[in-house]
Design a protein around this motif. Structure first.
Motif: not given
Length: 160
Positions: A24-25, A95-96, A98-99, A102-103, A117
């Motif tokens: 997930r990360n 995770f922050k 990664r997001e 990704r964004k 992902e």
């Protein structure tokens, strides 16, 4: 027999879920040039290239790109050979981070680079089956998106 088949399917779903939780990360980056001179590219070199890629392609400030912490950065499994660039798989510590990366995917429009992902194989297969339905729903001006292995069309879940 039906009871055993149902139990088998439940166990497969559980294994798939556990695999996805361990991924997930992770993000997968495509198109980042690979160095084939010494055989396999060393992990430090791959991480350095990824940080540079985040600055160049994603337009992320150098200080921010350098501050991102990774647990592991490596190339996709397989033997490297000339003419083929293996994907980079990055496991983010936070995770922050990664997001945030990704964004920033829209920065990659009109380039050969992509980011996505990482999911287990069976989840990817389910997503591929749902993708045409998502495109059709969007063509009909409905709100449609994929989350894990489920398609949502105007708030209604559709599973493969």
């Amino acid at each position: 027999m039906q009871k055993l088949e149902k139990e088998r399917d439940t166990l497969r779903d559980d294994v798939s879920y556990l695999q996805s939780q361990s991924m997930r990360n992770n993000l997968v980056f495509t198109g980042v040039v690979e160095d084939h001179t010494d055989g396999n590219e060393h992990a430090d070199v791959t991480e350095r290239k990824l940080r540079q890629h985040l600055q160049d392609a994603f337009k992320i400030a150098r200080e921010v790109a350098d501050s991102i912490r990774f647990e592991r950065v490596h190339r996709s499994p397989g033997s490297p050979f000339a003419g083929k660039t293996r994907n980079i798989i990055a496991k983010f510590t936070f995770f922050k981070d990664r997001e945030m990366v990704r964004k920033s995917w829209k920065q990659l429009d009109a380039t050969q680079f992509r980011v996505f992902e990482q999911f287990p194989r069976d989840v990817i297969q389910k997503r591929r089956m749902l993708f045409p339905q998502m495109k059709e729903a969007r063509r009909l001006d409905k709100r449609a998106y994929l989350a894990y292995d489920t398609l949502y069309i105007d708030g209604t879940a559709v599973r493969a």
